[in-house]
Write an enzyme that holds these catalytic residues in place. Structure first.
Site, short mmCIF file in Angstrom:
data_model
loop_
_atom_site.label_atom_id
_atom_site.label_comp_id
_atom_site.label_asym_id
_atom_site.label_seq_id
_atom_site.Cartn_x
_atom_site.Cartn_y
_atom_site.Cartn_z
N GLY A 9 -0.60 -13.52 8.35
CA GLY A 9 0.39 -12.49 8.06
C GLY A 9 0.74 -11.78 9.34
N GLY A 10 1.63 -10.82 9.25
CA GLY A 10 2.04 -10.07 10.42
C GLY A 10 1.02 -9.02 10.81
N ALA A 11 1.32 -8.31 11.88
CA ALA A 11 0.46 -7.23 12.35
C ALA A 11 0.39 -6.15 11.29
CB ALA A 11 1.01 -6.66 13.66
N SER A 13 -0.69 -6.18 8.31
CA SER A 13 -0.23 -6.61 6.98
C SER A 13 -1.33 -6.61 5.93
CB SER A 13 0.38 -8.02 7.08
OG SER A 13 -0.62 -8.95 7.46
N GLY A 14 -2.57 -6.39 6.34
CA GLY A 14 -3.68 -6.40 5.39
C GLY A 14 -4.55 -7.64 5.47
N LYS A 15 -4.41 -8.43 6.53
CA LYS A 15 -5.16 -9.68 6.67
C LYS A 15 -6.67 -9.44 6.67
CE LYS A 15 -3.40 -10.65 10.65
NZ LYS A 15 -2.55 -9.49 10.92
N THR A 35 -13.50 -11.78 17.76
CA THR A 35 -12.99 -12.42 18.97
C THR A 35 -12.31 -11.44 19.92
OG1 THR A 35 -10.87 -12.95 17.93
CG2 THR A 35 -12.63 -14.61 17.75
N HIS A 50 -12.78 -1.31 12.80
CA HIS A 50 -13.17 -2.53 12.09
C HIS A 50 -14.67 -2.54 11.82
CE1 HIS A 50 -9.87 -5.43 11.52
NE2 HIS A 50 -9.29 -4.84 12.54
N ARG A 51 -15.47 -2.11 12.81
CA ARG A 51 -16.93 -2.07 12.62
C ARG A 51 -17.31 -1.12 11.49
NH1 ARG A 51 -18.44 -1.81 18.96
NH2 ARG A 51 -18.47 -4.07 19.33
#
Length: 186
Positions: A9-11, A13-15, A35, A50-51
């Site tokens: 999905g885009g930036a 976007s909820g991926k 990564t 994110h962590r």
């Protein structure tokens, strides 16, 4: 063989949110392969968030290449699910690490770089399959935006697009996210 799932999905976007939700549904012992490289304050903040969002019991491995090293990691051995976030950052890191002068390099040099990137992708996929792990890979959809105005952007878009196609072809399931909504496309 355990499933390979691709989420694109885009930036913003909820991926990642979808990937983490699916990982919670499918696995108990999750290894999160991050990564990203913290190269500026914005990326440092993104990594921190994110962590904080991830469950505390998930093991995190920070790696964008040389995946054979994770096979000996105890958390990898104990895991039943691998979540890699994100493939396009992996491609970016490998491109930048190459030190190619993207404005002046030859297409032969670009082709060699792409082959090297695909070797890393294959190494990762083979490790996942050889160790019978369920895997979720997050990637950005790069083919729906503007055509980059600089050569490196075009090279990145092309390589990342081919990597995404390659992984999607090998995946049992593929999801596209837009505005936090998932669409199963395979």
């Amino acid at each position: 063989m355990k499933p390979l799932i691709l989420i694109t999905g885009g930036a913003r976007s909820g991926k990642s949110t979808l990937a983490e939700k699916k990982a919670l549904e499918l696995g108990e012992n999750v290894v999160y392969i991050a990564t990203a490289i913290a190269f500026d304050e914005g990326m440092k903040d993104r990594i921190k968030k994110h962590r904080l969002d991830r469950p505390k019991n998930w093991a995190t491995v920070e790696r964008y290449k040389d995946f054979s090293a994770i096979v000996e990691d105890e958390s990898f051995k104990a895991s039943d699910l691998i979540l890699l976030d994100c493939m396009t950052l992996m491609v970016t890191n490998l491109m930048l690490e190459s030190n190619l002068d993207f404005d002046n390099c030859s297409m032969e040099e670009v082709d060699r770089l792409e082959k090297d990137i695909f070797k890393e992708v294959d190494e990762l996929l083979n490790i996942i399959m050889d160790n019978n792990k369920t895997a979720i890979i997050v990637t950005n959809e790069v083919g729906m935006g503007l055509v980059p105005s600089y050569r490196m952007g075009n090279i990145f878009r092309d390589i990342a697009g081919r990597v995404n196609q390659y992984i999607a072809n090998k995946s049992k399931e593929v999801y596209f996210t837009v505005s936090g909504i998932e669409i199963k496309i395979k």
